[in-house]
Design a protein around this motif. Structure first.
Motif, PDB file in Angstrom:
ATOM      1  N   THR A  97     -67.531  55.230 -22.240  1.00  0.00           N
ATOM      2  CA  THR A  97     -66.890  56.449 -21.787  1.00  0.00           C
ATOM      3  C   THR A  97     -65.687  56.787 -22.668  1.00  0.00           C
ATOM      4  OG1 THR A  97     -66.113  57.593 -19.795  1.00  0.00           O
ATOM      5  CG2 THR A  97     -65.451  55.295 -20.016  1.00  0.00           C
ATOM      6  N   ASP A  98     -64.929  57.803 -22.254  1.00  0.00           N
ATOM      7  CA  ASP A  98     -63.747  58.148 -23.041  1.00  0.00           C
ATOM      8  C   ASP A  98     -62.494  58.080 -22.176  1.00  0.00           C
ATOM      9  OD1 ASP A  98     -63.730  60.513 -21.562  1.00  0.00           O
ATOM     10  OD2 ASP A  98     -64.554  61.736 -23.188  1.00  0.00           O
ATOM     11  N   GLU A  99     -61.356  58.247 -22.841  1.00  0.00           N
ATOM     12  CA  GLU A  99     -60.065  58.148 -22.176  1.00  0.00           C
ATOM     13  C   GLU A  99     -59.923  59.194 -21.063  1.00  0.00           C
ATOM     14  OE1 GLU A  99     -57.297  58.475 -25.412  1.00  0.00           O
ATOM     15  OE2 GLU A  99     -55.662  57.819 -24.103  1.00  0.00           O
ATOM     16  N   GLY A 100     -60.448  60.387 -21.304  1.00  0.00           N
ATOM     17  CA  GLY A 100     -60.343  61.464 -20.316  1.00  0.00           C
ATOM     18  C   GLY A 100     -60.947  61.051 -18.993  1.00  0.00           C
ATOM     19  N   ALA A 101     -62.177  60.551 -19.034  1.00  0.00           N
ATOM     20  CA  ALA A 101     -62.847  60.112 -17.807  1.00  0.00           C
ATOM     21  C   ALA A 101     -62.175  58.859 -17.261  1.00  0.00           C
ATOM     22  CB  ALA A 101     -64.323  59.840 -18.088  1.00  0.00           C
ATOM     23  N   ALA A 102     -61.866  57.912 -18.138  1.00  0.00           N
ATOM     24  CA  ALA A 102     -61.297  56.624 -17.705  1.00  0.00           C
ATOM     25  C   ALA A 102     -59.977  56.812 -16.975  1.00  0.00           C
ATOM     26  CB  ALA A 102     -61.119  55.703 -18.905  1.00  0.00           C
ATOM     27  N   LYS A 103     -59.104  57.666 -17.509  1.00  0.00           N
ATOM     28  CA  LYS A 103     -57.792  57.872 -16.866  1.00  0.00           C
ATOM     29  C   LYS A 103     -57.962  58.457 -15.468  1.00  0.00           C
ATOM     30  CE  LYS A 103     -54.482  58.029 -20.579  1.00  0.00           C
ATOM     31  NZ  LYS A 103     -53.951  58.834 -21.690  1.00  0.00           N
ATOM     32  N   ARG A 104     -58.888  59.388 -15.333  1.00  0.00           N
ATOM     33  CA  ARG A 104     -59.104  59.978 -14.005  1.00  0.00           C
ATOM     34  C   ARG A 104     -59.754  58.962 -13.062  1.00  0.00           C
ATOM     35  NH1 ARG A 104     -60.698  66.092 -13.316  1.00  0.00           N
ATOM     36  NH2 ARG A 104     -58.744  66.209 -14.443  1.00  0.00           N
ATOM     37  N   LEU A 105     -60.643  58.161 -13.596  1.00  0.00           N
ATOM     38  CA  LEU A 105     -61.322  57.146 -12.773  1.00  0.00           C
ATOM     39  C   LEU A 105     -60.353  56.096 -12.232  1.00  0.00           C
ATOM     40  CD1 LEU A 105     -64.618  56.629 -14.745  1.00  0.00           C
ATOM     41  CD2 LEU A 105     -64.474  57.040 -12.283  1.00  0.00           C
TER      42      LEU A 105
END
Ligand code: F6P
Length: 255
Positions: free
Chosen positions: A243-251
């Motif tokens: 995945t990427d940072e965008g999804a990971a940070k929200r997750l």
């Protein structure tokens, strides 16, 4: 890896591994909702993971979508792919040609210098025609290869985005909305608990089959896909998430 530690990507991976029931997680920098090149970075990470997973005579099944198209673009040749067969995971799911599993499969195999077989089953068929087509020996042979995949690489989408992109008929659209689907993968729609609420009828790998595949790699990023990733992973069994940072940070933020 020092750089990834400094950027906080390693920390995000550790947090995600605690939060989600995954075998492993790789987080690349950026947010693919904002910057298209981030998909290529996920692609690069995925390619290296595929190479790592090869054991010899592998059958690699791939799904469609723009993220998987980026994986194919980043594929590089390797002697290891000489005995590898690439196949599409499932038949038509209503995607445009460039995003279809067949197209991506052929592209990936060509770049890898491996082999491929395609699945020529049209999307819109009567039940009767469908039945006779899948009994054709040439089609059956490919379906059997697909069912014996050793590696599956797939995308995950937001349910509403995918239903719209596929021009889903109004009655099905209503079903998807009423059942509060948030995620889509392999033509299956899932609610936030990871339960299947709708399924597109097509041949190829079924969700039950995916659970028995030794190596499953899900590639999906962008903050807008966080909910979808979380829901899908709830029901997945031992997958590797790229995945990427965008999804990971929200997750890691959401609960
Ligand atoms: O339609 C094929 C597919 O892999 C879906 O299962 C998935 O939801 C979608 O594509 C992901 O597409 P994208 O990578 O373009 O977001």
């Amino acid at each position: 890896d020092m750089m990834r530690e400094v950027l906080g990507l390693k920390e995000l991976e550790r947090k995600l591994k605690k939060k989600l029931p995954v075998e492993d997680v790789i987080v690349v920098a950026g947010d693919s909702d904002q910057s298209p090149w981030v998909k290529r970075e996920m692609g690069r990470a995925c390619v290296s993971r595929i190479k790592h997973a090869l054991t010899g005579n592998d059958i690699v099944a791939v799904t469609g979508g723009t993220t998987l198209a980026a994986v194919a673009e980043m594929m590089t040749p390797d002697a290891k792919y000489r005995d590898v067969l690439f196949v599409p995971a499932r038949g038509g799911l209503g995607e445009d040609v460039t995003n279809q599993a067949n197209t991506i499969c052929a592209r990936m195999a060509e770049k890898a210098m491996g082999h491929y077989r395609l699945l020529h089953v049209p999307d819109q068929l009567s039940a009767e025609t469908y039945q006779s087509i899948i009994e054709e020996p040439a089609i059956r042979e490919v379906l059997e290869l697909i069912k014996s995949s050793t590696i599956v690489i797939h995308g995950i989408g937001d349910a509403k985005t995918m239903a719209e992109r596929r021009k889903t008929p109004p009655e099905e659209m209503q079903k998807i909305e009423q059942n509060e689907a948030v995620a889509e993968a392999f033509g299956y729609y899932f609610n936030q608990d990871g339960d299947v609420v709708h399924k597109v009828n097509t041949v190829g790998i079924q969700l039950e089959d995916v659970r028995h595949v030794p190596c499953v790699i899900a590639v999906a990023g962008g903050a807008s896909k966080a909910k979808a990733i979380q829901a899908y992973i709830k029901q997945a069994n031992q997958c590797i998430l790229i995945t990427d940072e965008g999804a990971a940070k929200r997750l890691v933020r959401d609960d």
